[in-house]
Design an enzyme around this catalytic site. Structure first.
Site, PDB file in Angstrom:
ATOM      1  N   GLY A  33       0.853  -1.183   0.000  1.00 23.70           N
ATOM      2  CA  GLY A  33       0.000   0.000   0.000  1.00 23.70           C
ATOM      3  C   GLY A  33       0.887   1.229   0.000  1.00 23.70           C
ATOM      4  N   TYR A 103      -9.137  -3.766  -7.607  1.00 25.10           N
ATOM      5  CA  TYR A 103      -9.292  -3.503  -6.178  1.00 25.10           C
ATOM      6  C   TYR A 103     -10.490  -4.247  -5.588  1.00 25.10           C
ATOM      7  CZ  TYR A 103      -6.113   0.511  -6.664  1.00 25.10           C
ATOM      8  OH  TYR A 103      -5.033   1.322  -6.896  1.00 25.10           O
ATOM      9  N   TYR A 167      -3.377   9.794  -8.411  1.00 24.48           N
ATOM     10  CA  TYR A 167      -4.778   9.673  -8.815  1.00 24.48           C
ATOM     11  C   TYR A 167      -5.095   8.238  -9.218  1.00 24.48           C
ATOM     12  CZ  TYR A 167      -9.080  10.106 -11.483  1.00 24.48           C
ATOM     13  OH  TYR A 167     -10.357   9.934 -11.949  1.00 24.48           O
ATOM     14  N   ARG A 168      -6.179   7.696  -8.664  1.00 25.10           N
ATOM     15  CA  ARG A 168      -6.643   6.349  -9.000  1.00 25.10           C
ATOM     16  C   ARG A 168      -8.072   6.437  -9.513  1.00 25.10           C
ATOM     17  NH1 ARG A 168      -2.016   5.836  -8.696  1.00 25.10           N
ATOM     18  NH2 ARG A 168      -0.767   4.374  -7.427  1.00 25.10           N
ATOM     19  N   GLU A 243       9.138   7.092 -19.128  1.00 26.56           N
ATOM     20  CA  GLU A 243       8.995   6.890 -20.571  1.00 26.56           C
ATOM     21  C   GLU A 243       8.714   5.407 -20.780  1.00 26.56           C
ATOM     22  OE1 GLU A 243      12.485   8.531 -22.566  1.00 26.56           O
ATOM     23  OE2 GLU A 243      12.767   9.845 -20.845  1.00 26.56           O
ATOM     24  N   GLY A 279       4.876   0.116  -6.612  1.00 25.56           N
ATOM     25  CA  GLY A 279       5.662   0.710  -5.536  1.00 25.56           C
ATOM     26  C   GLY A 279       6.809   1.568  -6.020  1.00 25.56           C
ATOM     27  N   GLY A 281       6.753   4.521  -7.540  1.00 29.08           N
ATOM     28  CA  GLY A 281       6.561   5.906  -7.123  1.00 29.08           C
ATOM     29  C   GLY A 281       6.705   6.078  -5.625  1.00 29.08           C
ATOM     30  N   ASP A 282       6.268   5.083  -4.855  1.00 28.04           N
ATOM     31  CA  ASP A 282       6.394   5.144  -3.392  1.00 28.04           C
ATOM     32  C   ASP A 282       7.862   5.125  -2.973  1.00 28.04           C
ATOM     33  OD1 ASP A 282       3.571   4.974  -3.289  1.00 28.04           O
ATOM     34  OD2 ASP A 282       3.686   2.790  -3.346  1.00 28.04           O
TER      35      ASP A 282
END
Length: 341
Positions: A33, A103, A167-168, A243, A279, A281-282
């Site tokens: 998460g 989800y 955004y999701r 990219e 993950g 981006g996290d």
């Protein structure tokens, strides 16, 4: 440094290898998460990382808590209650076939939580930084309110706040996202976005850029960062630049805009051959928070964050299981992948 992150921790179910959902007869089981992933990254770098959520008191809820404890995340502020842990099903893409995420989060413990479940004054004691993403308020109006209460409590204590817009579209509409995130971003000091989120949430778009053709215009991203900062008064804006050549092969870099100095710092670009992009981006967010709290310069911070994220793309699962020396080595220019003896 002590960092609090707030969001949902889910069960991740995934077919083995690159099978499709419809052909799989058994699934891999793990946890992940957005904000939990950030906490794991920070704990691995030696930071005091605290994850806040609500999870059931049953065995699956405990397994979720244990998955964080394994990496040194402080789980003492997790509220126990509710009846289910949210689930997401992940089908890994390959070649020209993109990944698919489905989800099953309705009625999870955190989705049905109330703002009163969280004692933010206690949670933020001795804390330097608070991080959340646009995924958490997307779970419902109660979570928008909880995020706002958290932001107000953080501001009252002088805690820096970062938010990844994330955004999701499967969780809420662009209109709902814009209304909630406009409300929440007034508290945010450091905004993290990507080539799509700024457009989807706030209608701010980079000019002369085609993410599907793998073409990026640096001047367009400078404009996006400045528009975001001007709109909300952010101190810094980070934009990750992906990219996409195929599900396996991506170019990966980022830009960090520092409002006070007017600097726009672009990182080096990594050509990734992806093992698992979930993950990614996290891991960038975790790296950026650590770098900024460590006092790194704008250029050093974006290089560290991108290097951390590049390494995450080589690791299965949501969590970025890399060490500080590994990130520093890659950020310093050693991306050879040679064996370490």
């Amino acid at each position: 440094m002590k960092v609090v992150t707030f969001g949902e921790l889910m069960v991740r179910l995934q077919p083995y290898n690159y099978e499709r959902f419809v052909q799989a007869d058994h699934l891999e089981f793990s946890f992940g998460g957005g904000e939990a992933n950030v906490a794991v990254s920070l704990a691995n770098y030696g930071a005091d990382a605290v994850f806040v959520t609500k999870l059931p008191a049953h065995a699956i809820g405990q397994a979720a808590v244990n998955s964080l404890r394994r990496y040194g995340v402080d789980t003492s502020k997790i509220v126990r209650g509710g009846s289910r842990v949210g689930i997401y099903y992940n089908e890994k893409g390959a070649s020209q076939r993109g990944s698919v995420c489905i989800y099953d989060r309705a009625h999870s413990a955190i989705q049905e939580s109330q703002p009163s479940d969280f004692d933010w004054d206690s949670i933020f004691e001795g804390v330097n930084w608070f991080h959340f993403t646009g995924i958490t308020p997307a779970l419902g109006p109660n979570l928008v309110e909880a995020c706002e209460e958290a932001c107000k409590a953080a501001k009252a204590r002088g805690v820096k706040i970062s938010c990844d817009l994330n955004y999701r579209g499967k969780l809420w509409t662009r209109e709902q996202a814009r209304e909630a995130m406009t409300r929440l971003c007034q508290y945010v000091d450091v905004c993290i976005s990507n080539e799509e989120d700024a457009k989807d949430v706030f209608g701010i778009e980079a000019e002369a850029t085609d993410i599907y053709a793998g073409e990026l215009n640096h001047e367009g991203y400078k404009s996006v960062a400045k528009q975001l900062a001007d709109k909300f008064g952010f101190e810094k804006v980070a934009i990750t630049l992906r990219e996409s050549h195929s599900a396996f092969d991506n170019g990966w870099s980022a830009m960090l805009y520092d409002v006070a100095s007017g600097e726009y710092c672009f990182s080096k670009k990594y050509n990734l051959h992806i093992i698992d992009r979930v993950g990614g981006g996290d891991s960038f967010g975790g790296g950026l928070i650590y770098a900024l709290l460590s006092g790194k310069s704008t250029q050093e911070a974006v290089e560290f964050a991108v290097a951390a994220s590049a390494l995450k793309h080589s690791i299965e699962g949501d969590y970025n299981m890399v060490t500080l020396p590994e990130v520093e080595k890659l950020a310093g220019g050693d991306g050879s992948g040679r064996i370490q003896r």
